[in-house]
Design a protein around this motif. Structure first.
Motif, PDB file in Angstrom:
ATOM      1  N   THR A   1     -18.041  23.407 -27.989  1.00  0.00           N
ATOM      2  CA  THR A   1     -18.349  23.683 -26.587  1.00  0.00           C
ATOM      3  C   THR A   1     -18.831  22.444 -25.858  1.00  0.00           C
ATOM      4  O   THR A   1     -18.375  22.146 -24.741  1.00  0.00           O
ATOM      5  CB  THR A   1     -19.411  24.793 -26.496  1.00  0.00           C
ATOM      6  OG1 THR A   1     -18.907  25.982 -27.103  1.00  0.00           O
ATOM      7  CG2 THR A   1     -19.786  25.078 -25.051  1.00  0.00           C
TER       8      THR A   1
ATOM      9  N   ARG B   1     -24.380  32.491 -28.923  1.00  0.00           N
ATOM     10  CA  ARG B   1     -24.278  33.206 -27.634  1.00  0.00           C
ATOM     11  C   ARG B   1     -25.355  32.740 -26.647  1.00  0.00           C
ATOM     12  O   ARG B   1     -25.926  33.547 -25.903  1.00  0.00           O
ATOM     13  CB  ARG B   1     -24.397  34.721 -27.835  1.00  0.00           C
ATOM     14  CG  ARG B   1     -23.467  35.297 -28.875  1.00  0.00           C
ATOM     15  CD  ARG B   1     -23.531  36.818 -28.888  1.00  0.00           C
ATOM     16  NE  ARG B   1     -22.937  37.363 -30.092  1.00  0.00           N
ATOM     17  CZ  ARG B   1     -21.619  37.527 -30.292  1.00  0.00           C
ATOM     18  NH1 ARG B   1     -20.785  37.166 -29.353  1.00  0.00           N
ATOM     19  NH2 ARG B   1     -21.172  38.023 -31.432  1.00  0.00           N
TER      20      ARG B   1
ATOM     21  N   ALA C   1     -19.657  31.612 -32.477  1.00  0.00           N
ATOM     22  CA  ALA C   1     -19.989  31.896 -31.077  1.00  0.00           C
ATOM     23  C   ALA C   1     -21.104  31.024 -30.529  1.00  0.00           C
ATOM     24  O   ALA C   1     -21.563  31.255 -29.407  1.00  0.00           O
ATOM     25  CB  ALA C   1     -20.358  33.373 -30.917  1.00  0.00           C
ATOM     26  N   GLY C   2     -21.559  30.021 -31.288  1.00  0.00           N
ATOM     27  CA  GLY C   2     -22.599  29.125 -30.781  1.00  0.00           C
ATOM     28  C   GLY C   2     -23.918  29.816 -30.505  1.00  0.00           C
ATOM     29  O   GLY C   2     -24.705  29.354 -29.667  1.00  0.00           O
TER      30      GLY C   2
ATOM     31  N   ARG D   1     -20.743  25.420 -31.383  1.00  0.00           N
ATOM     32  CA  ARG D   1     -21.686  24.674 -30.545  1.00  0.00           C
ATOM     33  C   ARG D   1     -21.161  23.259 -30.263  1.00  0.00           C
ATOM     34  O   ARG D   1     -21.160  22.803 -29.113  1.00  0.00           O
ATOM     35  CB  ARG D   1     -23.058  24.622 -31.215  1.00  0.00           C
ATOM     36  CG  ARG D   1     -24.156  24.071 -30.299  1.00  0.00           C
ATOM     37  CD  ARG D   1     -25.495  24.088 -31.021  1.00  0.00           C
ATOM     38  NE  ARG D   1     -25.899  25.465 -31.328  1.00  0.00           N
ATOM     39  CZ  ARG D   1     -26.575  26.233 -30.476  1.00  0.00           C
ATOM     40  NH1 ARG D   1     -26.912  25.769 -29.283  1.00  0.00           N
ATOM     41  NH2 ARG D   1     -26.927  27.454 -30.822  1.00  0.00           N
TER      42      ARG D   1
ATOM     43  N   THR E   1     -19.410  33.483 -26.295  1.00  0.00           N
ATOM     44  CA  THR E   1     -20.450  32.450 -26.385  1.00  0.00           C
ATOM     45  C   THR E   1     -21.543  32.627 -25.342  1.00  0.00           C
ATOM     46  O   THR E   1     -22.477  31.827 -25.298  1.00  0.00           O
ATOM     47  CB  THR E   1     -19.829  31.050 -26.234  1.00  0.00           C
ATOM     48  OG1 THR E   1     -19.265  30.920 -24.921  1.00  0.00           O
ATOM     49  CG2 THR E   1     -18.736  30.821 -27.267  1.00  0.00           C
TER      50      THR E   1
ATOM     51  N   ASN F   1     -20.513  27.507 -19.843  1.00  0.00           N
ATOM     52  CA  ASN F   1     -19.306  28.118 -20.396  1.00  0.00           C
ATOM     53  C   ASN F   1     -18.127  27.962 -19.448  1.00  0.00           C
ATOM     54  O   ASN F   1     -16.983  27.833 -19.899  1.00  0.00           O
ATOM     55  CB  ASN F   1     -19.552  29.603 -20.681  1.00  0.00           C
ATOM     56  CG  ASN F   1     -18.532  30.180 -21.637  1.00  0.00           C
ATOM     57  OD1 ASN F   1     -18.190  29.556 -22.643  1.00  0.00           O
ATOM     58  ND2 ASN F   1     -18.035  31.365 -21.328  1.00  0.00           N
TER      59      ASN F   1
END
Length: 531
Positions: free
Chosen positions: A184, A43, A40-41, A181, A270, A50
């Motif tokens: 994204t 969050r 989830a990087g 990460r 995320t 995002n």
């Protein structure tokens, strides 16, 4: 293209690869080895970041290459993909974005397992998530192979095969080394490049026609060879009840499938809050909406300036319409400006494919590690290190399977392949998600029956459809065991998923846990207790 122009294409592709690997290296340096960081990087992404990442994850090779090609070949009927992909986000915004963020942790199974017996639910949803992800990956790799084969000027299968292998290796590296990460940030960069490239090409098409949109449509209709029929329904999905039902089936799959895609749902984990998830979707809708409007201009521009015959000559599925249009806008592939513009377009498409395959592979590996692995192992407490190790191994396996299938499906249109993935997602994942969130009586049996009751019929109907056999463009044109007349199974398999979930619930002896449902409902609506 001349040898010099081919070299430019290769150098631009290499630059994209180097940039994405640099992002992966930066994102993976000095990070904590926790499951939250990997899946989830941490969050920590803002709604704007995002939103761009969602757009980058969603605007795939199917959008940039496949949809434009279908519009260039079939006009109005090809535009259904643009409309369906965009309208689907209203379902995501209104029904699932905030609720999924509040109820889950890393995967769709987290949402359902909050109310049900954990092991059977994770096993079922892990299986469906991996299946959908592999189908989606196949579409991206087919687009990559046909694109590179065009720009390198080869019509044999070697360039396609090498490209698919390289993309498969890169997506494994992205996931294993950078996690969410890196994925994204690659998606954010890709979204900026793709939107910039689409704006530039759209502007050049409109300048060529003096900003006259009716003139562009008329020129496309005239060049298509179909006249006014090019701008009316029925060129691809007309002529009989089977084609018309296929049209409806595709629309059902596109509109409902997005809310069941594992890599899209994973993006809501995320951000730190449900409000941030909702704002992310609003940003994504604006970016995606603008892009899909531009695909209509690009597709009709390719029909008007390149012509369907040239598009089909380059690729039988129409996947190379946009690169051919770019070359034409620059004066033709033989001109320096045309070759450079085509090469730049290819580099943008390459970044598109690399970003999407990274996100989808990460979602598949999360489903294997967090759901399947967790449901099959002993009752010993799971560790973050163990889950991450399994996820990395799963990325390699998923990548190998997707590579093999994409080589088999090399002649199919990428937008059509994504439509199949959407149909499976809408059939297997959406019913169980909506029942879990909104039906108090829903049980574990209902959840597993909903997943398998949508997944198995969807896959079986695809195997028994003209996509696999019985037609000139099938995977196995020399065979004929097509007993299901529709190419997209969504019209049948999506209702079956909902019916199976209902039937499993009403025939179950399990009494729903009112307390767990109440806790899930409060968490979904307020965010209290959310991870």
């Amino acid at each position: 293209m001349s040898d010099g122009h081919r070299m430019l294409t290769v150098l631009l592709f290499c630059a994209v690869v180097v940039a994405t690997l640099a992002i992966t290296s930066w994102a993976g340096r000095g990070r904590r080895g926790s499951a939250e960081e990997f899946f989830a990087g941490g969050r920590l992404f803002s709604p704007l970041e995002n939103g761009f990442a969602i757009a980058g994850d969603y605007m795939s090779a199917a959008s940039f290459l496949g949809i434009s090609g279908l519009i260039a070949l079939y006009g109005y009927d090809g535009m259904l993909y643009s409309i369906g992909f965009l309208v689907a986000w209203l379902v995501v915004l209104l029904l699932v974005a905030e609720l999924v963020r509040n109820c889950g942790r890393f995967t769709l199974a987290d949402v359902v397992a909050a109310r049900m017996r954990e092991r059977p639910v994770r096993r079922a949803l892990g299986t469906s998530s991996v299946t959908v992800s592999v189908l989606y990956l196949v579409a991206q790799m087919v687009g990559a192979g046909s694109l590179v084969a065009l720009l390198l000027g080869t019509r044999d299968g070697l360039a396609h095969t090498v490209t698919v292998l390289v993309v498969g290796a890169l997506m494994i590296v992205y996931v294993c080394c950078g996690g969410m990460r890196a994925t994204t940030w690659i998606q954010i960069v890709k979204a900026v490049l793709l939107l910039g490239g689409a704006v530039a090409l759209t502007a050049l098409v409109l300048v060529r026609f003096g900003g006259d949109l009716p003139g562009l449509l008329s020129a496309a209709a005239e060049r298509s060879g179909h006249g006014r029929e090019f701008l009316a329904p029925g060129l691809l999905y007309g002529g009989g009840w089977t084609a018309r039902l296929d049209f409806v089936s595709l629309g059902v799959a596109l509109v409902l499938g997005t809310a069941g895609l594992p890599h899209i749902l994973a993006r809501f984990y995320t951000v730190p809050t449900a409000r941030a998830a909702r704002r992310s979707v609003v940003w994504a809708i604006g970016l995606i909406g603008g892009f899909y409007l531009m695909t209509i201009v690009l597709g009709t521009g390719a029909a008007a300036l390149v012509g369907p015959e040239e598009v089909l000559l380059s690729d039988s599925a129409g996947n190379n319409a946009v690169p051919l249009l770019a070359a034409e806008l620059g004066g033709g592939a033989g001109a320096r400006a045309g070759a450079v513009l085509a090469a730049l377009t290819a580099a943008v498409a390459g970044a598109t494919i690399l970003a999407v395959v990274a996100g989808v592979t990460l979602a598949a590996s999360a489903a294997v590690a967090h759901d399947l692995y967790a449901s099959l192992r002993s009752r010993r407490p799971r560790t973050d290190r163990g889950e991450i190790a399994v996820a990395r191994a799963a990325a390699a396996v998923v990548g190998a399977v997707a590579v093999g299938l994409s080589l088999l499906a090399a002649q199919l249109n990428v937008a059509f392949l994504v439509g199949l993935a959407f149909a499976v997602a809408a059939s297997a994942n959406l019913p169980v998600l909506l029942y879990t969130l909104f039906w108090r009586r829903f049980t574990t049996r209902g959840a597993t029956w909903a997943v398998y009751g949508g997944l198995v019929p969807a896959l079986a109907l695809v195997v028994l459809s003209p996509v696999v056999s019985g037609s000139a463009h099938a995977l196995f044109p020399g065979l004929d065991f097509a007993v299901f007349p529709l190419e997209n199974p969504g019209l049948v398999s999506v209702p079956l998923g909902f019916v199976a979930g209902w039937l499993g619930t009403v025939t179950s002896r399990e009494r729903p846990d009112a307390a767990r449902h109440a806790e899930t409902e409060v968490r979904a609506l307020t965010g209290a207790g959310a991870a």
